[in-house]
Design a protein around this motif. Structure first.
Motif, PDB file in Angstrom:
ATOM      1  N   GLY A  29       0.911  -1.344   0.010  1.00  0.00           N
ATOM      2  CA  GLY A  29       0.007   0.014   0.159  1.00  0.00           C
ATOM      3  C   GLY A  29       0.801   1.463   0.111  1.00  0.00           C
ATOM      4  O   GLY A  29       0.369   2.289   0.417  1.00  0.00           O
ATOM      5  N   ASN A  32      -0.825   4.231  -2.324  1.00  0.00           N
ATOM      6  CA  ASN A  32      -1.754   4.885  -1.865  1.00  0.00           C
ATOM      7  C   ASN A  32      -1.334   5.821  -0.722  1.00  0.00           C
ATOM      8  O   ASN A  32      -1.797   7.009  -0.458  1.00  0.00           O
ATOM      9  CB  ASN A  32      -2.656   3.848  -1.156  1.00  0.00           C
ATOM     10  CG  ASN A  32      -3.925   4.369  -0.702  1.00  0.00           C
ATOM     11  OD1 ASN A  32      -4.709   5.302  -1.263  1.00  0.00           O
ATOM     12  ND2 ASN A  32      -4.396   4.301   0.633  1.00  0.00           N
ATOM     13  N   GLU A  68      -4.402   7.848 -10.371  1.00  0.00           N
ATOM     14  CA  GLU A  68      -3.311   8.017  -9.254  1.00  0.00           C
ATOM     15  C   GLU A  68      -2.392   9.042  -9.753  1.00  0.00           C
ATOM     16  O   GLU A  68      -1.716   9.758  -8.967  1.00  0.00           O
ATOM     17  CB  GLU A  68      -2.710   6.778  -8.843  1.00  0.00           C
ATOM     18  CG  GLU A  68      -3.557   5.792  -8.043  1.00  0.00           C
ATOM     19  CD  GLU A  68      -2.980   4.495  -7.960  1.00  0.00           C
ATOM     20  OE1 GLU A  68      -3.347   3.774  -6.983  1.00  0.00           O
ATOM     21  OE2 GLU A  68      -2.289   3.805  -8.567  1.00  0.00           O
TER      22      GLU A  68
END
Length: 320
Positions: A29, A32, A68
């Protein structure tokens, strides 16, 4: 009137340039978190993931998606072709130059990536290795072609167990580099990884994400399945004619090359991707845990808690 000591503290905080380096195993992760931190600190992101440099490798490298990339400015994503020879030394120079530019606009910049050597190249600088006879590399490449990578891996295991345990052992380029230094200098390659850090014009706060091993492995398996669903096989098919390039000798690509050439079944190739990625994650953690200053967080930690800890670190550094 504001006391001068307060003005000095404020000025110190403003002038302190800080790189927040987000590390951890694959699929944990990091992307993120990097975006959330970049948005909070109103800054930009540089990638230290060596596989995501290449524009032809999108799905198999889990590169940031278009949404993103639009969520925060990114650097060193798909800026090179697999046809180009781009070394960690090249990246160090380019990254430092980019940081110099970014720090003119921001007091904080985010760096994210799972390639330990590339992270260290930016935060600490590369080590100085001895010059070795070029014939050694030629001989090692011959062994690679005639006997395969496993033979070189076994040789490295005997000459330098520490490097065998920590480097990307499935990357022929890394194995050959470690071997040529070990053979040419008659000292383990790992013994040269202890030189004094190069001075940097910024502070570094290292943030690590982790989880229990079973959770990490489960997340890796899920990610591989998602890659396959999103078209990894088609991506690899397009790259098959260029499979000899060093950039493509990496997990997720080499296994599917074996399938496409009739050596393995598709199910077996996918299972090998999962296995080799799990091994890679283990090596990532071994490498990253050498840095005793890293602030480790469970991957499910709320971002506000991480931001709070970073803010405390920034305040402490500004007052030291």
């Amino acid at each position: 009137m504001v006391p001068s000591i307060v003005l000095n503290v404020v000025a110190s905080y403003i002038m302190t340039k800080t790189l927040i380096s987000i590390i951890g195993p694959t699929a944990i992760g990091k992307t993120n978190l990097s975006i959330k931190l970049a948005q909070h600190f109103n800054t930009e992101i540089i990638s230290a993931d060596s596989r995501q440099f290449y524009k032809e490798m999108q799905i198999g490298t889990a590169a940031p998606t278009s949404s993103e990339l639009h969520a925060a400015p990114h650097h060193f994503i798909h800026h090179k072709s697999i046809e180009e020879n781009y070394t960690v030394g090249d990246f160090e120079k380019d990254a430092i130059t980019t940081l110099e530019h970014l720090f003119q606009k921001h007091d904080i910049v985010i760096m994210v990536g799972g390639s330990g050597l590339y992270v260290d190249a930016v935060t600490k600088g590369l080590d100085d290795f001895p010059k070795v006879d070029s014939k050694i590399r030629v001989q090692l490449n011959t062994i690679l072609e005639t006997e395969g990578l496993e033979s070189l891996q076994e040789q490295l295991k005997k000459l330098d167990p520490e490097s065998y345990r920590t480097i990307a052992i499935d990357n022929p380029h890394r194995v050959i580099r470690a071997l040529e230094v070990s053979i040419g200098s008659k000292k383990p390659y790992s013994s040269f990884l202890t030189s004094k850090e190069k001075p940097r014009e910024f502070e570094t706060i290292s943030i690590g994400l982790t989880a229990d091993r079973n959770i990490i492995y489960d997340r890796i398996n899920q990610r591989v399945d998602l890659m396959v669903k999103e078209g990894l096989l088609e991506e690899v098919k397009q790259l098959l004619p260029k499979k000899h390039l060093n950039a493509l000798n990496t997990v997720g690509y080499k296994e599917l090359f074996s399938y496409l050439e009739g050596e393995w079944t598709l199910d077996f190739a996918i299972s090998e991707i999962k296995k080799n990625t799990r091994r890679f994650a283990k090596r990532q953690l071994t490498w990253f845990r050498k840095n005793e200053t890293t602030l480790w967080f469970d991957f499910e930690t709320d971002v506000s808690s991480i931001i709070s800890k970073i803010t405390n670190e920034l305040n402490e550094k500004s007052q030291s």
